[in-house]
Design a protein around this motif. Structure first.
Motif, PDB file in Angstrom:
ATOM      1  N   ARG A  15       0.828  -1.212   0.000  1.00  0.00           N
ATOM      2  CA  ARG A  15       0.000   0.000   0.000  1.00  0.00           C
ATOM      3  C   ARG A  15       0.863   1.264   0.000  1.00  0.00           C
ATOM      4  O   ARG A  15       0.587   2.233  -0.709  1.00  0.00           O
ATOM      5  CB  ARG A  15      -0.929  -0.002   1.217  1.00  0.00           C
ATOM      6  N   ILE A  16       1.914   1.223   0.829  1.00  0.00           N
ATOM      7  CA  ILE A  16       2.825   2.376   0.901  1.00  0.00           C
ATOM      8  C   ILE A  16       3.491   2.607  -0.463  1.00  0.00           C
ATOM      9  O   ILE A  16       3.620   3.731  -0.939  1.00  0.00           O
ATOM     10  CB  ILE A  16       3.890   2.155   1.999  1.00  0.00           C
ATOM     11  N   PHE A  17       3.868   1.515  -1.110  1.00  0.00           N
ATOM     12  CA  PHE A  17       4.530   1.593  -2.407  1.00  0.00           C
ATOM     13  C   PHE A  17       3.599   2.204  -3.466  1.00  0.00           C
ATOM     14  O   PHE A  17       3.991   3.050  -4.267  1.00  0.00           O
ATOM     15  CB  PHE A  17       4.968   0.183  -2.826  1.00  0.00           C
ATOM     16  N   ILE A  18       2.338   1.750  -3.415  1.00  0.00           N
ATOM     17  CA  ILE A  18       1.342   2.278  -4.363  1.00  0.00           C
ATOM     18  C   ILE A  18       1.106   3.760  -4.129  1.00  0.00           C
ATOM     19  O   ILE A  18       1.015   4.548  -5.079  1.00  0.00           O
ATOM     20  CB  ILE A  18       0.020   1.490  -4.229  1.00  0.00           C
ATOM     21  N   VAL A  19       1.032   4.145  -2.841  1.00  0.00           N
ATOM     22  CA  VAL A  19       0.822   5.564  -2.503  1.00  0.00           C
ATOM     23  C   VAL A  19       1.982   6.405  -3.019  1.00  0.00           C
ATOM     24  O   VAL A  19       1.818   7.497  -3.571  1.00  0.00           O
ATOM     25  CB  VAL A  19       0.650   5.733  -0.978  1.00  0.00           C
ATOM     26  N   LEU A  20       3.215   5.868  -2.814  1.00  0.00           N
ATOM     27  CA  LEU A  20       4.410   6.593  -3.285  1.00  0.00           C
ATOM     28  C   LEU A  20       4.387   6.776  -4.805  1.00  0.00           C
ATOM     29  O   LEU A  20       4.715   7.836  -5.337  1.00  0.00           O
ATOM     30  CB  LEU A  20       5.668   5.843  -2.865  1.00  0.00           C
ATOM     31  N   ILE A  21       3.978   5.705  -5.502  1.00  0.00           N
ATOM     32  CA  ILE A  21       3.900   5.770  -6.975  1.00  0.00           C
ATOM     33  C   ILE A  21       2.881   6.823  -7.404  1.00  0.00           C
ATOM     34  O   ILE A  21       3.118   7.616  -8.322  1.00  0.00           O
ATOM     35  CB  ILE A  21       3.538   4.389  -7.557  1.00  0.00           C
ATOM     36  N   LEU A  22       1.729   6.829  -6.695  1.00  0.00           N
ATOM     37  CA  LEU A  22       0.688   7.818  -7.012  1.00  0.00           C
ATOM     38  C   LEU A  22       1.179   9.239  -6.771  1.00  0.00           C
ATOM     39  O   LEU A  22       0.913  10.152  -7.561  1.00  0.00           O
ATOM     40  CB  LEU A  22      -0.570   7.545  -6.179  1.00  0.00           C
ATOM     41  N   LEU A  23       1.920   9.411  -5.645  1.00  0.00           N
ATOM     42  CA  LEU A  23       2.447  10.736  -5.335  1.00  0.00           C
ATOM     43  C   LEU A  23       3.431  11.208  -6.417  1.00  0.00           C
ATOM     44  O   LEU A  23       3.425  12.374  -6.847  1.00  0.00           O
ATOM     45  CB  LEU A  23       3.123  10.725  -3.970  1.00  0.00           C
ATOM     46  N   VAL A  24       4.296  10.275  -6.834  1.00  0.00           N
ATOM     47  CA  VAL A  24       5.272  10.611  -7.887  1.00  0.00           C
ATOM     48  C   VAL A  24       4.545  10.972  -9.183  1.00  0.00           C
ATOM     49  O   VAL A  24       4.889  11.948  -9.866  1.00  0.00           O
ATOM     50  CB  VAL A  24       6.235   9.427  -8.114  1.00  0.00           C
ATOM     51  N   PHE A  25       3.515  10.170  -9.524  1.00  0.00           N
ATOM     52  CA  PHE A  25       2.759  10.401 -10.753  1.00  0.00           C
ATOM     53  C   PHE A  25       2.066  11.759 -10.719  1.00  0.00           C
ATOM     54  O   PHE A  25       2.099  12.528 -11.694  1.00  0.00           O
ATOM     55  CB  PHE A  25       1.722   9.282 -10.932  1.00  0.00           C
TER      56      PHE A  25
END
Length: 238
Positions: A11-21
């Motif tokens: 979940r943390i990884f997905i959130v980080l990816i979304l933030l970067v995007f």
């Protein structure tokens, strides 16, 4: 326990990816907006430059009211359009490249133009007709007889004349001696045919006098011999 930890990390990884995007999208939109603004500034600047350039180009010529500046000629003169006709530094030009509007007629005719279908000498520009009368009078004193055999021709008259030649001789031949409607100097009221259409006119005593003295009254031989590649028309001695 390990499953929960993996899910949490995922979940943390997905959130980080979304933030970067989201961050990258924000930066892209910001740069694109900036680029559009710069592009608009450049376009506005170009428009100003074009207007300024046009203003500078025509700076040595005083435009009349409603006169449109077209461009500079190859010889750096001002090509304009005014009241349905083209001008070069204020001098009307009518040829195979620069036509008169179909509605154009002499501005100050010697005789009032009351129809769209007129063919005659008295409808020339007043200044031209008066200059011819002076030339004619001087010629008479010396024993020479001058008469206008073709003066002003309206647009509609030229339509019929050209079409008759076209039907008789074909387009290629007709274009060497007849103007299409709108492209005839006769419509301007500034030109005339003198003493018929005799190719030997300039070899007669009257023709020789005209050739040597016409300039004194403001006239020139419009279609001289061996100049067909320049004028676009056959030699006309008259």
């Amino acid at each position: 326990m390990r499953k929960k930890r993996k899910v949490k990390i995922l979940r943390i990884f997905i959130v980080l990816i979304l933030l970067v995007f989201i961050t990258l999208l924000f930066l892209f939109l910001k740069n694109n907006d900036s680029s559009n603004k710069n592009s608009k500034v450049v376009k506005d600047s170009n428009k100003k430059d074009i207007k300024q350039e046009k203003k500078e180009n025509v700076s040595n010529y005083n435009l009349r009211e409603n006169e449109e500046f077209i461009s500079k000629t190859k010889t750096n003169l001002n090509l304009t359009k005014y009241n349905g006709a083209y001008y070069v530094d204020g001098v009307m030009i009518v040829n195979k490249s620069y036509p008169l509007d179909s509605t154009y007629k002499p501005v100050n005719p010697y005789k009032p133009i009351t129809s769209d279908y007129i063919y005659g000498e008295d409808y020339l520009e007043k200044e031209v007709m008066e200059a011819f009368i002076k030339m004619k009078t001087e010629a008479q004193k010396l024993g020479y007889s001058l008469k206008i055999t073709s003066g002003y021709r309206s647009y509609n008259v030229q339509v019929d004349l050209y079409n008759n030649y076209l039907n008789r001789d074909g387009k290629e031949a007709a274009d060497t001696y007849s103007a299409r409607a709108g492209y005839s100097e006769h419509q301007s009221g500034l030109c005339m045919d003198i003493n018929g259409t005799n190719e030997n006119f300039l070899n007669t005593e009257t023709g020789k006098w005209v050739n040597e003295n016409a300039y004194k009254y403001g006239f020139i031989l419009r279609f001289p011999e061996n100049k067909e590649d320049i004028t676009g028309y056959n030699y006309e001695a008259w």
